[in-house]
Design an enzyme around this catalytic site. Sequence first.
Site, PDB file in Angstrom:
ATOM      1  N   ASN A 120       5.728  -0.717  -2.975  1.00 13.65           N
ATOM      2  CA  ASN A 120       5.682  -0.462  -2.209  1.00 13.65           C
ATOM      3  C   ASN A 120       5.795   0.828  -1.926  1.00 13.65           C
ATOM      4  OD1 ASN A 120       3.889   1.191   0.221  1.00 13.65           O
ATOM      5  ND2 ASN A 120       4.422  -1.111   1.383  1.00 13.65           N
ATOM      6  N   HIS A 139      -4.085   0.438  -1.331  1.00 15.73           N
ATOM      7  CA  HIS A 139      -2.623   0.601  -1.340  1.00 15.73           C
ATOM      8  C   HIS A 139      -1.690  -0.507  -1.638  1.00 15.73           C
ATOM      9  CE1 HIS A 139       0.810   1.144   0.730  1.00 15.73           C
ATOM     10  NE2 HIS A 139       1.111   0.081   1.503  1.00 15.73           N
ATOM     11  N   CYS A 142       1.318   4.587   5.567  1.00 15.59           N
ATOM     12  CA  CYS A 142       0.629   4.148   4.227  1.00 15.59           C
ATOM     13  C   CYS A 142      -0.632   4.824   3.129  1.00 15.59           C
ATOM     14  CB  CYS A 142       0.849   2.755   3.829  1.00 15.59           C
ATOM     15  SG  CYS A 142       2.301   1.822   3.672  1.00 15.59           S
TER      16      CYS A 142
END
Length: 340
Positions: free
Chosen positions: A290, A260, A119
């Site tokens: 996500n 994020h 990520c």
Amino acid sequence: MSQTKPVYASFRSIGAYVPEKILSNADLEKMVDTTDEWIVKRTGIKERHIAAEDEYTSDMAAKACEMAIERSGIAKDEIDLILCATVTPDYFNMPSTACIISDKIGIRDVQAFDISAACSGFVYLLSIAKAFIESGMKKNVLIVGAEKFSSIVDYTDRGTCILFGDGAGAAMVSATSNKEEGIVDLHASADGSYADFLVTPAPGAIHPASQQVIDEGLNFVQMKGNETFKLAVKTLTKDVKEILAKNEINSDDIPHFIPHQANYRIIKAVGDALKMKEEQVVLTVGKYGNTSAASIPMAINDIWESGRLQTGELMLLDTFGGGLTWASALLPFAGKAINQ
Ligand code: UT7
């Protein structure tokens, strides 16, 4: 004695691609033992987008790249480096997805490679682009975070399948002599002692492809959700506090905090700890889930397309992911706003 003028890396443009197909919480209710209420309450996610079967990471990335190139006003033949961050590459070993992207967008004979930082991938790319540009080695670096995360998700595991989505986001990072346009600061780090928090065990040198890999589902992402959650809140908060203090900037002075997008509760906890107002915090997790390395550029693209991101405005990026890796960046948007 002649002195070389300092060069700075500036964030010139943004583009993103979101696949058409939506996987809603109602869809997931039919697949695993979960409810829309649980997912929304625990994660803030309402839906995520899933790539078509024959749509690959490089396809999504190429679309985001074309957009970022066009919006930058920079010609393709001026691009001298192409970088892709992904943990769901088209091929696990070779060729790199960056090479495939460069072919799909018609740019050949330039350096191209992938990085793996889960990520944190996009902010890691930003640090690489900055280093290449400020050392004078490259002038226009095309960076893209892209994931077909659905290709490594076990849709029988309710602990992970509710979280992830697919997509891509790209940006042009270019050399400038104007310090005001340059990336202000960037901090990226890692701690491999937490490697087992987020892992896809196979295929790899430890578990090459085999029947056992398939039978045991080792090709799917595994996550220690609760432990990752706690460490994410702690690390993201600390990282942002440090970068703001180092640059003597107040959290009030950040118009766009772009964390994020893993879980609304993580974002809320970090935002609260930093005393950020709701309007400062960019939130896309509800509609995209996500998307790993694509999450930050997809979020930047959202505020750009909605007219919220104006030229010169400060962005604060903050990310955390498998590795474990984390990174933060403080930078002005040096491109044109949508209404310009
Ligand atoms: O992008 C990289 C970084 N990734 C992250 O930062 C993700 C971090 N983790 C998370 O977002 C959260 O930990 C999750 C959303 C994955 C899980 O939320 P949680 O509040 O940490 O739940 P939990 O794992 O502690 O589980 C609580 C309960 C358990 O039941 P019991 O043992 O209390 O009876 C789980 O079995 O919730 C259960 N559960 C679910 N229930 C309904 C777990 N997943 C689900 C589900 N639907 N999908």
